[in-house]
Write a protein that holds these residues in place. Structure first.
Motif, PDB file in Angstrom:
ATOM      1  N   ILE A 122      38.833  39.922  48.310  1.00  0.00           N
ATOM      2  CA  ILE A 122      39.786  39.000  47.610  1.00  0.00           C
ATOM      3  C   ILE A 122      39.132  38.252  46.545  1.00  0.00           C
ATOM      4  O   ILE A 122      38.182  37.416  46.911  1.00  0.00           O
ATOM      5  CB  ILE A 122      40.493  38.317  48.543  1.00  0.00           C
ATOM      6  CG1 ILE A 122      41.591  37.286  47.877  1.00  0.00           C
ATOM      7  CG2 ILE A 122      40.029  37.430  49.419  1.00  0.00           C
ATOM      8  CD1 ILE A 122      42.834  36.845  48.759  1.00  0.00           C
ATOM      9  N   LYS A 123      39.467  38.207  45.449  1.00  0.00           N
ATOM     10  CA  LYS A 123      38.997  37.350  44.300  1.00  0.00           C
ATOM     11  C   LYS A 123      39.778  35.957  44.070  1.00  0.00           C
ATOM     12  O   LYS A 123      40.983  35.967  44.025  1.00  0.00           O
ATOM     13  CB  LYS A 123      39.142  38.282  43.034  1.00  0.00           C
ATOM     14  CG  LYS A 123      37.947  39.031  42.889  1.00  0.00           C
ATOM     15  CD  LYS A 123      37.356  39.407  41.831  1.00  0.00           C
ATOM     16  CE  LYS A 123      37.764  40.879  41.433  1.00  0.00           C
ATOM     17  NZ  LYS A 123      37.761  41.424  39.953  1.00  0.00           N
ATOM     18  N   VAL A 124      39.120  35.080  44.487  1.00  0.00           N
ATOM     19  CA  VAL A 124      39.747  33.720  44.534  1.00  0.00           C
ATOM     20  C   VAL A 124      39.182  32.802  43.385  1.00  0.00           C
ATOM     21  O   VAL A 124      38.026  32.429  43.282  1.00  0.00           O
ATOM     22  CB  VAL A 124      39.370  32.878  45.583  1.00  0.00           C
ATOM     23  CG1 VAL A 124      40.403  31.649  45.977  1.00  0.00           C
ATOM     24  CG2 VAL A 124      39.619  33.848  47.012  1.00  0.00           C
ATOM     25  N   GLY A 125      39.920  32.289  42.469  1.00  0.00           N
ATOM     26  CA  GLY A 125      39.786  31.272  41.338  1.00  0.00           C
ATOM     27  C   GLY A 125      40.053  29.871  41.785  1.00  0.00           C
ATOM     28  O   GLY A 125      41.129  29.924  42.335  1.00  0.00           O
ATOM     29  N   TYR A 126      39.237  29.089  41.325  1.00  0.00           N
ATOM     30  CA  TYR A 126      39.636  27.721  41.357  1.00  0.00           C
ATOM     31  C   TYR A 126      38.829  26.878  40.401  1.00  0.00           C
ATOM     32  O   TYR A 126      37.824  27.176  39.976  1.00  0.00           O
ATOM     33  CB  TYR A 126      39.561  27.252  42.922  1.00  0.00           C
ATOM     34  CG  TYR A 126      38.176  26.648  43.301  1.00  0.00           C
ATOM     35  CD1 TYR A 126      37.651  25.344  43.267  1.00  0.00           C
ATOM     36  CD2 TYR A 126      37.411  27.697  44.248  1.00  0.00           C
ATOM     37  CE1 TYR A 126      36.638  25.020  43.911  1.00  0.00           C
ATOM     38  CE2 TYR A 126      36.318  27.437  44.637  1.00  0.00           C
ATOM     39  CZ  TYR A 126      35.865  25.990  44.411  1.00  0.00           C
ATOM     40  OH  TYR A 126      34.569  25.850  45.191  1.00  0.00           O
ATOM     41  N   PRO A 131      35.971  37.088  50.647  1.00  0.00           N
ATOM     42  CA  PRO A 131      36.455  36.300  49.326  1.00  0.00           C
ATOM     43  C   PRO A 131      35.088  36.268  48.454  1.00  0.00           C
ATOM     44  O   PRO A 131      33.964  36.099  48.791  1.00  0.00           O
ATOM     45  CB  PRO A 131      36.603  34.930  49.894  1.00  0.00           C
ATOM     46  CG  PRO A 131      35.883  34.562  51.094  1.00  0.00           C
ATOM     47  CD  PRO A 131      35.716  35.867  51.856  1.00  0.00           C
ATOM     48  N   GLU A 132      35.713  36.424  47.140  1.00  0.00           N
ATOM     49  CA  GLU A 132      34.743  36.006  46.235  1.00  0.00           C
ATOM     50  C   GLU A 132      35.073  35.178  45.276  1.00  0.00           C
ATOM     51  O   GLU A 132      36.243  35.216  44.742  1.00  0.00           O
ATOM     52  CB  GLU A 132      34.380  37.723  45.071  1.00  0.00           C
ATOM     53  CG  GLU A 132      33.465  37.303  43.940  1.00  0.00           C
ATOM     54  CD  GLU A 132      33.430  38.480  43.107  1.00  0.00           C
ATOM     55  OE1 GLU A 132      33.252  38.161  41.978  1.00  0.00           O
ATOM     56  OE2 GLU A 132      34.176  39.329  43.416  1.00  0.00           O
ATOM     57  N   TYR A 133      34.428  34.020  45.054  1.00  0.00           N
ATOM     58  CA  TYR A 133      34.933  32.733  44.509  1.00  0.00           C
ATOM     59  C   TYR A 133      34.655  32.731  43.183  1.00  0.00           C
ATOM     60  O   TYR A 133      33.419  32.915  42.744  1.00  0.00           O
ATOM     61  CB  TYR A 133      34.465  31.479  45.367  1.00  0.00           C
ATOM     62  CG  TYR A 133      35.093  31.274  46.595  1.00  0.00           C
ATOM     63  CD1 TYR A 133      36.156  30.665  46.815  1.00  0.00           C
ATOM     64  CD2 TYR A 133      34.406  31.460  47.794  1.00  0.00           C
ATOM     65  CE1 TYR A 133      36.766  30.318  48.089  1.00  0.00           C
ATOM     66  CE2 TYR A 133      34.993  31.134  49.073  1.00  0.00           C
ATOM     67  CZ  TYR A 133      36.291  30.913  48.969  1.00  0.00           C
ATOM     68  OH  TYR A 133      36.567  30.506  50.309  1.00  0.00           O
ATOM     69  N   ILE A 134      35.507  32.554  42.193  1.00  0.00           N
ATOM     70  CA  ILE A 134      35.304  32.579  40.828  1.00  0.00           C
ATOM     71  C   ILE A 134      35.611  30.972  40.441  1.00  0.00           C
ATOM     72  O   ILE A 134      36.996  30.700  40.670  1.00  0.00           O
ATOM     73  CB  ILE A 134      35.940  33.551  40.136  1.00  0.00           C
ATOM     74  CG1 ILE A 134      35.397  34.709  40.617  1.00  0.00           C
ATOM     75  CG2 ILE A 134      35.541  33.312  38.626  1.00  0.00           C
ATOM     76  CD1 ILE A 134      36.439  35.948  40.676  1.00  0.00           C
ATOM     77  N   LYS A 135      34.724  30.407  39.998  1.00  0.00           N
ATOM     78  CA  LYS A 135      34.984  28.794  39.523  1.00  0.00           C
ATOM     79  C   LYS A 135      35.353  28.556  37.991  1.00  0.00           C
ATOM     80  O   LYS A 135      34.564  29.352  37.335  1.00  0.00           O
ATOM     81  CB  LYS A 135      33.827  28.225  40.332  1.00  0.00           C
ATOM     82  CG  LYS A 135      33.632  28.306  41.492  1.00  0.00           C
ATOM     83  CD  LYS A 135      32.269  27.762  41.958  1.00  0.00           C
ATOM     84  CE  LYS A 135      32.074  28.024  43.446  1.00  0.00           C
ATOM     85  NZ  LYS A 135      30.973  27.442  43.955  1.00  0.00           N
ATOM     86  N   PHE A 136      36.177  27.755  37.857  1.00  0.00           N
ATOM     87  CA  PHE A 136      36.232  27.435  36.422  1.00  0.00           C
ATOM     88  C   PHE A 136      36.416  25.916  36.127  1.00  0.00           C
ATOM     89  O   PHE A 136      36.731  25.212  37.124  1.00  0.00           O
ATOM     90  CB  PHE A 136      38.086  27.861  36.173  1.00  0.00           C
ATOM     91  CG  PHE A 136      37.844  29.289  36.252  1.00  0.00           C
ATOM     92  CD1 PHE A 136      37.850  30.245  35.219  1.00  0.00           C
ATOM     93  CD2 PHE A 136      38.575  30.022  37.584  1.00  0.00           C
ATOM     94  CE1 PHE A 136      38.224  31.583  35.653  1.00  0.00           C
ATOM     95  CE2 PHE A 136      38.638  31.351  37.703  1.00  0.00           C
ATOM     96  CZ  PHE A 136      38.420  31.885  36.578  1.00  0.00           C
ATOM     97  N   SER A 137      35.905  25.592  35.061  1.00  0.00           N
ATOM     98  CA  SER A 137      35.907  24.065  34.945  1.00  0.00           C
ATOM     99  C   SER A 137      36.887  23.642  33.793  1.00  0.00           C
ATOM    100  O   SER A 137      36.895  22.776  33.259  1.00  0.00           O
ATOM    101  CB  SER A 137      34.547  23.442  34.709  1.00  0.00           C
ATOM    102  OG  SER A 137      33.731  24.461  33.587  1.00  0.00           O
ATOM    103  N   ASP A 138      37.939  24.709  33.504  1.00  0.00           N
ATOM    104  CA  ASP A 138      39.037  24.433  32.604  1.00  0.00           C
ATOM    105  C   ASP A 138      40.258  24.412  33.639  1.00  0.00           C
ATOM    106  O   ASP A 138      40.387  25.415  34.542  1.00  0.00           O
ATOM    107  CB  ASP A 138      39.179  25.361  31.563  1.00  0.00           C
ATOM    108  CG  ASP A 138      40.447  25.437  31.102  1.00  0.00           C
ATOM    109  OD1 ASP A 138      41.056  24.404  30.909  1.00  0.00           O
ATOM    110  OD2 ASP A 138      41.005  26.409  30.538  1.00  0.00           O
ATOM    111  N   VAL A 139      40.920  23.656  33.695  1.00  0.00           N
ATOM    112  CA  VAL A 139      41.980  23.618  34.815  1.00  0.00           C
ATOM    113  C   VAL A 139      43.168  24.611  34.576  1.00  0.00           C
ATOM    114  O   VAL A 139      43.731  25.015  35.726  1.00  0.00           O
ATOM    115  CB  VAL A 139      42.873  22.075  34.599  1.00  0.00           C
ATOM    116  CG1 VAL A 139      43.500  22.191  33.182  1.00  0.00           C
ATOM    117  CG2 VAL A 139      43.996  21.855  35.542  1.00  0.00           C
ATOM    118  N   ASN A 140      43.239  25.167  33.442  1.00  0.00           N
ATOM    119  CA  ASN A 140      44.149  26.453  33.268  1.00  0.00           C
ATOM    120  C   ASN A 140      43.357  27.646  33.549  1.00  0.00           C
ATOM    121  O   ASN A 140      43.845  28.665  33.308  1.00  0.00           O
ATOM    122  CB  ASN A 140      44.685  26.536  32.123  1.00  0.00           C
ATOM    123  CG  ASN A 140      46.198  25.886  32.357  1.00  0.00           C
ATOM    124  OD1 ASN A 140      46.835  26.097  33.102  1.00  0.00           O
ATOM    125  ND2 ASN A 140      46.632  24.744  31.199  1.00  0.00           N
TER     126      ASN A 140
END
Ligand SMILES: Nc1ncnc2c1ncn2[C@@H]1O[C@H](COP(=O)(O)OP(=O)(O)OP(=O)(O)O)[C@@H](O)[C@H]1O
Ligand SMILES: Nc1ncnc2c1ncn2[C@@H]1O[C@H](COP(=O)(O)OP(=O)(O)OP(=O)(O)O)[C@@H](O)[C@H]1O
Ligand SMILES: [Mg+2]
Ligand SMILES: [Mg+2]
Lengths: 269, 264, 302, 264, 269
Positions: free
Chosen positions: C4-8, C34-43
């Motif tokens: 599962i690819k999880v973004g936050y 899980p594979e965590y994909i991180k974003f530093s933009d809220v959207n």
């Protein structure tokens, strides 16, 4: 103005260069038209040395630019080895020494000379050696690693001379090649040029303002009238080399000077 | 008796230069420190606090890892921009038809904000490392093209004619005449492209990346960790100064050694 | 094990939760990989979902989900994960003493267009009778607003609890709280919602069970954060790049901003919010009811 | 018989150019439209939808109000950057001591992201219109200084000597020799500065401003209103193209009319 | 090398220019030192015309650059109107025509000439008028609006000539001013220059490679030996003007030519 036949055959290839009814206009700074050359025609037989004499602004450089394929005539034909310059010409056999030296400021003297050899596949080392040898011929052997701004005016024009000689061209166009040289250096250069011409037998066209120089070097002299440039007089010089200081040459120089002075009525500067 | 005017007086000059520069640096830090006394730390942290933070970051390995991650991305994008921009700029500048045709394209590229390129990048490349590289590329490209293009138009026509009489091929004319002539233009372009590329890579790293200086800066900024923001900023600046002084400036001095000095 | 690819968003209101979820291996405990994909933009997570680059996201702004839902994007809201909380504060000694005094004042808040902006302006209008034109809204992120407040550029700011907890050197005076005002306005006990968990329909069709497991894991992590404050605080320090002080404050305030539910009351709140947003012009199209899918939550609750 | 080589063939050429450009535009729009058929509107809205949005924005007055607000801010910052950057760049380039001293300052300025300038601006200027102007200034300045500096170093030393023999004052030498020589460098710098200034003003407008294209773009982007994002982007691009084609390109053609054409 | 007295008084101001024991070295491209001038000394009396003859690279341009204050000697003194060039000199009375034309490519011919007038407070219109008039004097009245690249080589050097004349300097330095001109144009320019000299009485130093030109124009001829440049011969020409074609002049030219040819033993190019 003459009409050239639509399918004119390549003319006599024994002529290294041929100008046929050449005319040229330019636009002046204010937009008006300036007639620079009018119906100019003469030949440069293969292996001969032809000198062009003419007042400032009479289109001599323009004519050489045409022979080098940099400009096309408005009217008439310019033939290099029998082929029209607008068509297929074997340009690789042509060398051009411009009126200004056009040395690349970011290259040393030897690399400026070597530039002319960079068209072909010659190795770097050989290019350098040949360029260095050619520099020595023009008396600048010690200045190979100087940049253009470190050279005197006469030295710069000798570098340009070396650059035009180093490719051993079959046709050599020279625009006032020695005008920035003193008498002694000039004489040395004349001797060198005649030696090279004897060895290689190339055709040379050179523009000069020095009647004596024309008489010493040329087989044939073409004198231009003031702008619009036309061929005013064309004469052969059938004297044996070396001519410097010989009575025949001195007489011819005096005659030509008188002729030019006589022309001065229609000389408009 | 005077020494030859051309003799180099380098050693004395560069020592005093280093001295004056250090003086400036000390002055700046003093000013910062004084200002920090009158501001809350979340607005302007003191130099000491920032230094401590910098040491912590360096010790944990975070500092260099993130710096190099970002540097790598910037370099990749920059390299592609140079590879496209230099020939492109020369082509546009030396071919009048092409140039006139593409004239209005450049301001468009210039205007499109990196954020928009970032969105496109995500659509096209998804969450791959290509995304920040692409964004850097699209920022650096107009800088390089614009400068090279302008430089190409300033090439001395006399030299191009010379190349023609030497029967240089187009490629050879480009390499031997155009490239050396546009070098100063290229240098300002490249210098700017690298700086701006760095800046936008920080923006790009807020998208889809989970490492890099941009990512850490944004995080620190959102968490109002002002000392971290300063620490990262200073680390970046130090790196840029090293690149400029250690690489670009000497390279330029070498390449432009043929120039005649203007004495004023 | 299912992938599962999880973004936050690794910042703002979702960084703490993300760190706990990741470090506590809650998804792994449910048998997911899980594979965590991180974003530093809220959207960022929402946009990534939109292009099907990730499977699920949490802490995604509700407004973005509403807009996309209105456009018919293949998304499902499966959980409410963040509460829209904020407190109106002013500098100690300011003449402003209650929300009613905001008329003609400069109020710092999230930028127009954001969910918080829509919520706060709606509250001020309904509860205090303050029209949009009665005060000047000054946009900015929390750090900026705090700075404006201390510089005197603005009179009042709406700030989150964590931000307030990290401020020690300016004395601030609370004027009112968004959650309370919302409850008063809607006359319910459901808080306003800021972030939601969303999944891509394709993924949900493929493995509905994985979505259930994902929802379950999020619920577990939320519970863990609210109970095990010290452990959560330790995770925040080590994984979320927070100071000891900030981490403790964050963990202590956990319950004030993290939830994990999709009860009918939550769905009703979401729908109310959608209407408020539409009235405010924040979103343009009606939000279809089918956007909210509580079935996974129902199953996970069991 | 050939026409004089120098005669202008402008009319025919520019008509066909306009034609080719329109063709390109139509092609681009067609490609966009085709692509939009296969993408959901929130990823790639169709041209029609974006056009409709553009019309709505124009009718409400939003479009021009925000465009001009941003344009004004950019122009103000740009003007200050030119006023400082041109003399500054010339000074640094023509005075070796100053140049060597400030050499490392430029990459620093180049690196510092506009977001950081924005933070400083807010600290110094608070919520005044000076904030976005300052951010534009700090972005445009290194672009202009870098290019002008590099241009100054490329000034022909022969001409400076000529000015010396004509006993020109320093100022006169700058105006009569340096300025015309660096003009092409200045042009690329200015063009870039304007483009990048525009871009960062958009970023700056997300901080502390409540009008301007940047503010509206951010808002649309936060709400994932893709058609609005496209509409604003296109409006910006159109404005930039108008400025480029209507102002910069003709100005350049006039200023560089002395150049000899290179025929290739 | 001679030591100059530490507080040497300004020398005789009747000398427009004076070179005293001037030496100069340059660095060559490869970093080695090149001795260009060695202990050169001669005077240019106010109002006289002095011609410098010398081989290419013998430091003639370097010497003029020193007189114009662009270079300082390594050793020795260069005095302009009695003041050392390293000190306070009234430079405004000096005009310099460089060996290369140094026309600004972005200015038309008339604006290039006008450039020299932009030092003072003269109005724009008057500058233009004077520049245009000066262009007409050198025979380029119709080419005022042409850019340098639209002019021939000889025309460009005449624009540079006009620029150096338009300020009406008291001391005129000219580095091979006529070398790119044909005989006729050159004669016209000689006549013009002598006319202006008669009217204004300025001091002129000019470098040339043309012995005839030196004899026609100069009151005094300084001949340089090859690098390192030293004064080889200095002679006065006490003939009445016009000299062109007079037997005395021709004899002197022949003598000088012979002298130069005789020098050729130590002539190193
Ligand atoms: N590119 C150009 N544009 C406009 N006019 C030009 C151009 N090139 C040359 N001319 C004009 O053509 C005329 C002839 O120029 P050209 O250079 O051929 O003369 P020239 O005989 O070589 O003279 P010189 O002996 O002075 O070198 C000049 O009047 C010049 O102004
Ligand atoms: N800036 C410089 N750097 C190094 N060497 C120089 C520099 N200027 C001149 N030289 C050298 O000084 C010597 C004399 O140069 P100068 O230009 O004075 O000669 P000249 O007598 O004017 O020669 P010409 O008649 O060829 O113009 C030359 O050998 C040249 O290489
Ligand atoms: Mg010519
Ligand atoms: Mg010289």
């Amino acid at each position: 103005m003459t009409q050239t036949a639509p399918h004119a055959p390549p003319s006599d290839p024994r002529q290294a260069l041929a100008f046929r009814h050449v005319s040229k206009h330019f636009l002046r700074g204010d937009g008006s038209s300036l007639e620079v050359l009018r119906d100019v025609g003469f030949d440069v037989p293969a292996g001969s040395v032809v000198s062009i004499l003419g007042p400032s602004g009479s289109g001599k450089s323009t004519l050489l630019n045409m022979a080098a394929g940099l400009l096309l005539p408005d009217d008439g034909r310019v033939l290099v080895l029998g082929h029209e310059t607008s068509g297929t010409v074997d340009w690789s056999r042509l060398g051009y020494m411009f009126q200004d030296d056009r040395l690349l400021p970011w290259r040393t003297a030897v690399d400026n000379v070597g530039l002319a050899l960079e068209t072909g596949s010659m190795g770097k080392r050989e290019r350098r050696e040949r360029a260095q040898a050619q520099l020595a011929v023009v008396g600048l052997g010690e200045f190979g690693s100087s940049y253009p701004h470190q050279l005197s005016g006469g030295m710069r024009s000798r570098v340009a001379l070396a650059r035009s000689l180093v490719t051993e061209p079959d046709i050599l166009l020279m625009d006032e090649p020695f005008s920035r040289l003193d008498a002694q250096t000039r004489t040395t250069m004349h001797t060198e040029l005649l030696r090279i011409h004897r060895e290689r037998g190339m055709s040379i066209v050179f523009v000069t303002h020095d009647v004596e120089e024309a008489v010493i070097l040329a087989d044939r002299i073409v004198m231009f009238s003031p702008r619009p440039g036309r061929v005013h007089t064309e004469l052969s010089v059938d004297l044996a080399h070396p001519r410097l200081g010989t009575p025949e040459a001195l007489t011819l120089v005096a005659e030509l000077r008188a002729a030019i002075a006589g022309m001065s009525a229609d000389w408009v500067i | 008796m005077r020494a030859p005017t051309e003799a180099p007086k380098k050693t004395a000059g560069s020592a005093s230069l280093a001295l004056r520069r250090s003086a400036l640096l000390v002055l700046l830090i003093a000013a910062w420190w004084a200002a920090s006394l009158f501001s809350p730390p979340y607005v302007l942290p003191s130099p000491v606090r920032v230094m401590q933070r910098l040491v912590t970051l360096a010790e944990s390995g975070d500092l260099f890892y993130n710096l190099f991650t970002t540097l790598w991305r910037v370099l990749a994008g920059f390299a592609v921009a140079v590879a496209i921009g230099v020939p492109g700029g020369i082509l546009l500048g030396s071919n009048r038809t092409l140039g006139a045709f593409f004239e209005p394209v450049l301001p468009v590229m210039n205007t499109v904000s990196s954020a928009i390129w970032a969105i496109f990048a995500i659509i096209w490349f998804g969450l791959s490392p290509l995304t920040p590289i692409f964004v850097v590329l699209m920022t650096a490209l107009p800088l390089i093209i614009t400068n090279v293009w302008q430089g190409t138009q300033a090439v001395n026509a006399d030299f191009v004619e010379l190349a023609q009489t030497l029967r240089f091929s187009r490629l050879k004319t480009l390499v031997k005449i155009y490239v050396p002539s546009i070098l100063p233009y290229f240098f300002s372009g490249a210098r700017l492209a690298f700086g701006f590329g760095w800046r936008v890579s920080l923006v790009a790293e807020t998208l889809g990346a989970s490492s890099g200086v941009g990512y850490r800066l944004r995080q620190a900024s959102d968490l109002i960790q002002t000392d971290q923001v300063f620490a990262w900023t200073i680390a970046q600046i130090a790196m840029m100064v090293v690149i400029e002084m250690g690489l670009l400036a000497p390279l330029e001095r070498h390449l432009f050694r043929w120039r005649r000095d203007v004495r004023t | 094990q299912e992938k599962i690819k999880v973004g936050y968003w690794t910042s703002g209101f979702s960084v703490g939760f993300g760190a706990v979820l990741e470090a506590g291996k809650f998804l792994e405990a449910q048998g997911l990989q899980p594979e965590y994909i991180k974003f530093s933009d809220v959207n960022g997570p929402t946009k990534a979902l939109m292009t099907n680059s990730i499977d699920v996201a949490f802490g995604a702004p509700a407004t973005g989900a509403f807009t996309l839902g209105g456009e018919g994007a293949p998304l499902e809201v499966v959980l409410v994960t963040q509460i829209a909380e904020a407190t109106f504060v002013t500098k100690d000694g300011s003449p402003v003493t209650s929300l009613a005094d905001l008329k003609g004042k400069k109020v710092g808040m999230s930028p127009a267009g954001s969910a918080m902006y829509a919520i706060t302006t709606a509250l001020l209008e309904k509860n205090q009778g303050l029209k949009r034109t009665d005060f000047t809204a000054v946009p900015g992120n929390e750090g900026r607003l705090l700075q404006f407040l201390s510089q005197g550029d603005i009179d009042v700011a709406a700030l989150r609890a964590v931000t307030l907890a990290s401020v020690s050197d300016i004395k601030l005076k609370p004027l009112g709280n968004v959650v309370d005002e919302w409850k008063a306005m809607t006359k319910t006990s459901a808080p306003p919602i800021l972030g939601v968990a969303i999944v891509h329909k394709t993924f949900a069709r493929q493995s509905p069970q994985a979505v259930v497991k994902y929802v379950k894991a999020v619920m577990e992590a939320t519970k863990f954060g609210s109970k095990e404050t010290d452990k959560a605080s330790a995770i925040l320090r080590s994984s979320a790049n927070l100071d000891a002080k900030d981490a403790t404050a964050y963990a202590r305030l956990w319950d004030q901003f993290y939830v994990a539910s999709l009860e009918p009351a939550d769905i009703a709140t979401l729908k109310t919010m959608a209407e408020v947003f539409r009235a405010a012009g924040t979103i343009e199209r009606p939000v279809p009811d089918t956007l909210f899918v509580p079935t996974y939550y129902e199953q996970a609750k069991k």
